[in-house]
Scaffold this active site. Structure first.
Site, PDB file in Angstrom:
ATOM      1  N   GLN A  60       0.829  -1.217   0.000  1.00  0.00           N
ATOM      2  CA  GLN A  60       0.000   0.000   0.000  1.00  0.00           C
ATOM      3  C   GLN A  60       0.860   1.262   0.000  1.00  0.00           C
ATOM      4  O   GLN A  60       0.732   2.136  -0.868  1.00  0.00           O
ATOM      5  CB  GLN A  60      -0.909   0.014   1.236  1.00  0.00           C
ATOM      6  CG  GLN A  60      -1.600   1.357   1.428  1.00  0.00           C
ATOM      7  CD  GLN A  60      -2.324   1.491   2.759  1.00  0.00           C
ATOM      8  OE1 GLN A  60      -3.536   1.376   2.797  1.00  0.00           O
ATOM      9  NE2 GLN A  60      -1.604   1.747   3.847  1.00  0.00           N
ATOM     10  N   ASP A  69      15.601  -9.091  -2.011  1.00  0.00           N
ATOM     11  CA  ASP A  69      14.794  -9.667  -0.939  1.00  0.00           C
ATOM     12  C   ASP A  69      15.435  -9.268   0.386  1.00  0.00           C
ATOM     13  O   ASP A  69      16.662  -9.326   0.520  1.00  0.00           O
ATOM     14  CB  ASP A  69      14.770 -11.201  -1.092  1.00  0.00           C
ATOM     15  CG  ASP A  69      13.684 -11.847  -0.260  1.00  0.00           C
ATOM     16  OD1 ASP A  69      13.630 -11.584   0.957  1.00  0.00           O
ATOM     17  OD2 ASP A  69      12.881 -12.611  -0.827  1.00  0.00           O
ATOM     18  N   ALA A 111       8.157  -5.360   4.746  1.00  0.00           N
ATOM     19  CA  ALA A 111       7.998  -6.047   6.035  1.00  0.00           C
ATOM     20  C   ALA A 111       6.913  -7.094   5.901  1.00  0.00           C
ATOM     21  O   ALA A 111       6.092  -7.027   4.983  1.00  0.00           O
ATOM     22  CB  ALA A 111       7.579  -5.053   7.122  1.00  0.00           C
ATOM     23  N   SER A 119       3.794  -7.340   7.510  1.00  0.00           N
ATOM     24  CA  SER A 119       3.167  -6.219   8.215  1.00  0.00           C
ATOM     25  C   SER A 119       1.839  -6.592   8.875  1.00  0.00           C
ATOM     26  O   SER A 119       1.232  -5.751   9.533  1.00  0.00           O
ATOM     27  CB  SER A 119       2.942  -5.063   7.239  1.00  0.00           C
ATOM     28  OG  SER A 119       1.873  -5.362   6.372  1.00  0.00           O
ATOM     29  N   SER A 169       6.581   1.687  13.625  1.00  0.00           N
ATOM     30  CA  SER A 169       5.131   1.519  13.777  1.00  0.00           C
ATOM     31  C   SER A 169       4.649   1.855  15.177  1.00  0.00           C
ATOM     32  O   SER A 169       5.340   1.597  16.175  1.00  0.00           O
ATOM     33  CB  SER A 169       4.783   0.059  13.468  1.00  0.00           C
ATOM     34  OG  SER A 169       3.485  -0.240  13.923  1.00  0.00           O
ATOM     35  N   GLU A 175       2.639   0.129  16.622  1.00  0.00           N
ATOM     36  CA  GLU A 175       2.563  -1.174  17.317  1.00  0.00           C
ATOM     37  C   GLU A 175       3.677  -1.296  18.358  1.00  0.00           C
ATOM     38  O   GLU A 175       3.573  -2.098  19.282  1.00  0.00           O
ATOM     39  CB  GLU A 175       2.711  -2.316  16.316  1.00  0.00           C
ATOM     40  CG  GLU A 175       1.432  -2.848  15.727  1.00  0.00           C
ATOM     41  CD  GLU A 175       0.537  -3.564  16.717  1.00  0.00           C
ATOM     42  OE1 GLU A 175       0.977  -4.538  17.348  1.00  0.00           O
ATOM     43  OE2 GLU A 175      -0.619  -3.144  16.864  1.00  0.00           O
ATOM     44  N   TYR A 202       5.543  -9.056  15.741  1.00  0.00           N
ATOM     45  CA  TYR A 202       5.706  -7.960  14.786  1.00  0.00           C
ATOM     46  C   TYR A 202       6.196  -6.697  15.498  1.00  0.00           C
ATOM     47  O   TYR A 202       7.168  -6.055  15.068  1.00  0.00           O
ATOM     48  CB  TYR A 202       4.361  -7.690  14.087  1.00  0.00           C
ATOM     49  CG  TYR A 202       4.323  -6.398  13.292  1.00  0.00           C
ATOM     50  CD1 TYR A 202       4.808  -6.332  11.996  1.00  0.00           C
ATOM     51  CD2 TYR A 202       3.782  -5.227  13.855  1.00  0.00           C
ATOM     52  CE1 TYR A 202       4.767  -5.134  11.270  1.00  0.00           C
ATOM     53  CE2 TYR A 202       3.733  -4.038  13.135  1.00  0.00           C
ATOM     54  CZ  TYR A 202       4.231  -3.993  11.849  1.00  0.00           C
ATOM     55  OH  TYR A 202       4.182  -2.816  11.146  1.00  0.00           O
ATOM     56  N   LYS A 219       9.732  -4.650  15.036  1.00  0.00           N
ATOM     57  CA  LYS A 219       9.778  -3.227  14.663  1.00  0.00           C
ATOM     58  C   LYS A 219      10.626  -2.434  15.671  1.00  0.00           C
ATOM     59  O   LYS A 219      11.314  -1.484  15.299  1.00  0.00           O
ATOM     60  CB  LYS A 219       8.367  -2.642  14.594  1.00  0.00           C
ATOM     61  CG  LYS A 219       7.624  -3.000  13.314  1.00  0.00           C
ATOM     62  CD  LYS A 219       8.161  -2.245  12.097  1.00  0.00           C
ATOM     63  CE  LYS A 219       7.455  -2.619  10.822  1.00  0.00           C
ATOM     64  NZ  LYS A 219       8.055  -2.058   9.613  1.00  0.00           N
ATOM     65  N   HIS A 235      -2.620   3.602   8.915  1.00  0.00           N
ATOM     66  CA  HIS A 235      -3.082   4.412   7.773  1.00  0.00           C
ATOM     67  C   HIS A 235      -3.587   3.485   6.682  1.00  0.00           C
ATOM     68  O   HIS A 235      -3.025   2.440   6.414  1.00  0.00           O
ATOM     69  CB  HIS A 235      -1.980   5.352   7.287  1.00  0.00           C
ATOM     70  CG  HIS A 235      -0.640   4.735   7.153  1.00  0.00           C
ATOM     71  ND1 HIS A 235       0.201   4.534   8.225  1.00  0.00           N
ATOM     72  CD2 HIS A 235       0.001   4.242   6.076  1.00  0.00           C
ATOM     73  CE1 HIS A 235       1.313   3.956   7.807  1.00  0.00           C
ATOM     74  NE2 HIS A 235       1.209   3.747   6.500  1.00  0.00           N
ATOM     75  N   ARG A 273      -5.449  -0.788   0.591  1.00  0.00           N
ATOM     76  CA  ARG A 273      -5.078  -1.553   1.780  1.00  0.00           C
ATOM     77  C   ARG A 273      -5.349  -3.035   1.543  1.00  0.00           C
ATOM     78  O   ARG A 273      -6.350  -3.407   0.909  1.00  0.00           O
ATOM     79  CB  ARG A 273      -5.933  -1.043   2.934  1.00  0.00           C
ATOM     80  CG  ARG A 273      -5.595  -1.579   4.306  1.00  0.00           C
ATOM     81  CD  ARG A 273      -4.227  -1.226   4.748  1.00  0.00           C
ATOM     82  NE  ARG A 273      -4.141  -0.996   6.186  1.00  0.00           N
ATOM     83  CZ  ARG A 273      -3.066  -1.275   6.899  1.00  0.00           C
ATOM     84  NH1 ARG A 273      -1.985  -1.805   6.341  1.00  0.00           N
ATOM     85  NH2 ARG A 273      -3.036  -0.993   8.199  1.00  0.00           N
TER      86      ARG A 273
END
Ligand code: NAP
Ligand code: G4F
Length: 397
Positions: free
Chosen positions: A66, A110, A134, A136, A187, A189, A211, A215, A241, A246
């Site tokens: 995205q 990669d 990532a 994600s 993030s 997160e 995750y 991060k 976002h 998405r």
């Protein structure tokens, strides 16, 4: 194209590059680590060619995602020469990138393969690298925790190392004029079980998923390369976002697709998990502007990016069904299969630093975003082409 790339006069060699510039920008302590010069100055140094100004060149990892697509569009609109890293032998998302972003040049690589990243940086010769790649999707990080650590965490190390090696930076050779600038997609997160609300750049982290932990590693590593080698390396701590682009596994898109299916009579039920979690949701097109601005400052710094307004998943659902003239309670079913082993209950950004220093503002509000997504999916599912939903279904821990 290869010949042109190899002939471009990047400052990857010569004494200027390998020695520190002792003139630190205002507000930055002078010293060995800050051997970089300002963005405009660095840009000007690339504008001396006989054939006129050279466009800044960006390499984006995660171009098929995205944010990669919105960022590429934004950078192209600013006159950048944009390169995208794509993985795999026959990546099914590449045709979409080619359709949407015909002017982007693609290079293979990669995040699991150090050599491929060095080759990609050598080939693209970027001024700026945006690391958006990532794993994600948070639930997947419990199912494939090791892979998430490798890609989302160690992948950051590999991209930074590719830049460091290609630029000849080491403990005794700090970056110089025209160094490659690095953006890391950090993030919200990372805040996880939040210690305070709203969250700022100074709020401490308590990640709640593999995750989030990965991060945090990438975030601190980016800071460490800035402090250890004087690299212009920054993190954007972006809150959720969304957009019509998405992935359908994320709750906003799952809801907008669910509403469109209900409205068109394709499916009656929408099965969701925790409706009481709150997120600070913004529009992806607004957030990519902040990424570019972060690499255009005189001093490297990390920034929180979000709207400062938080909504529950239930209010997202209510609003989305309302857009289509439906009552959510006729369609939404709570399904324990979508409840996570550990939840991030609420997130809310304090993006004051970005507003003040970057002049960044979100332009799209929550209602407008939800309306945009529902209308887009209604159009998509009404069209002749139909829609192949890529979502996996239930998450098995
Ligand atoms: P996304 O749509 O899931 O895109 C992820 C991208 O990573 C895809 O292009 C994917 O490529 C690529 N990728 C995955 N594994 C890779 C590997 N081993 N090597 C190279 N590329 C790989 O994510 P997004 O929403 O655009 O988010 C962009 C970044 O921002 C991610 O790092 C995400 O964690 C972070 N972030 C997102 C949000 C948000 O709300 N969207 C908020 C904060 C931070 P394929 O197409 O080949 O799979
Ligand atoms: O849309 P989500 O899956 O996004 P989440 O977990 O907040 O992560 C996204 O934002 C992060 C930034 O904070 C990014 F770093 C990350 O890469 C990703 O882009 O879930 C949002 C909320 C969660 O609380 C979840 O439990 O929605 C809740 N939810 C309720 N039912 C659901 C569902 N989420 C999903 N994906 N699917 C459901 O059925």
């Amino acid at each position: 194209m290869l010949t042109e790339a190899l002939l471009r006069p990047r400052d990857l060699s010569g004494s200027e590059h390998y020695h520190p510039v002792h003139r630190a920008p205002p507000g930055v302590p002078s010293g060995r680590c800050y051997g970089w010069v300002g963005y405009r100055e660095a840009t000007d140094s690339r504008c001396r060619g006989r054939e006129g100004p050279l466009a800044r060149r960006a390499l984006i990892t995660g171009i098929t995602g995205q944010d990669g697509s919105y960022l590429a569009e934004h950078l192209l609109s600013l006159g950048y020469d944009v390169w995208g890293l794509v993985r795999g032998q026959s990546n099914p998302r590449v045709p979409r990138v080619r359709d949407l972003l015909a002017d982007v040049k693609l290079v293979r690589g990669d995040l699991l393969d150090q050599g491929s990243l060095i080759a990609a940086v050598e080939r693209a010769q970027p001024d700026e690298v945006y690391n958006l790649a990532a794993i994600s999707y948070v639930p997947m990080s419990w199912q494939q925790a090791e892979l998430t650590g490798e890609v989302t965490g160690l992948g950051v190390l590999r991209v930074l190392e590719a830049i460091r090696v290609c630029s000849g930076i080491s403990a005794s050779r700090t970056p110089g004029r025209g160094q490659i600038r690095f953006y890391q997609a950090s993030s919200s997160e990372m805040f996880g079980q939040v210690r305070e609300s709203p969250q700022t750049e100074a709020t401490s982290f308590h990640p709640r998923s593999p995750y989030g932990v990965a991060k945090v590693y990438g975030h601190f590593l980016t800071q460490n390369y800035r402090e250890s080698y004087g690299m212009y390396a920054v993190s954007g701590i972006l809150f959720n976002h969304e957009s019509p682009r998405r992935g359908s596994e994320f709750v906003t898109r799952k809801v907008s697709l669910g509403v469109a299916k209900a409205k068109l009579g394709l499916e009656r039920q929408l099965r969701l998990g925790n409706l009481s979690a709150s997120r600070d949701w913004g529009f992806a097109g607004d957030y990519v502007r902040a990424m570019q601005l972060m690499l255009a400052q005189d001093e490297p710094a990390d920034f929180v990016i979000g709207t400062g307004i938080t909504h529950t998943v239930q209010s997202l659902v209510e609003r989305a069904f309302e857009v289509a003239g439906l009552d959510w309670q006729d369609h939404v079913v709570c399904d324990a299969a979508f409840i996570r082993p550990a939840e991030v209950d609420q997130l809310c950004a304090d993006a004051s630093k970005a507003r003040q220093r970057l002049g960044w503002e979100p332009l799209t509000g929550f209602d407008e975003l939800v309306t945009m997504m529902v209308e887009s999916d209604l159009k998509l599912l009404s069209g002749n082409g139909g829609y192949q939903d890529g979502s996996f279904g239930h998450d098995v821990w």
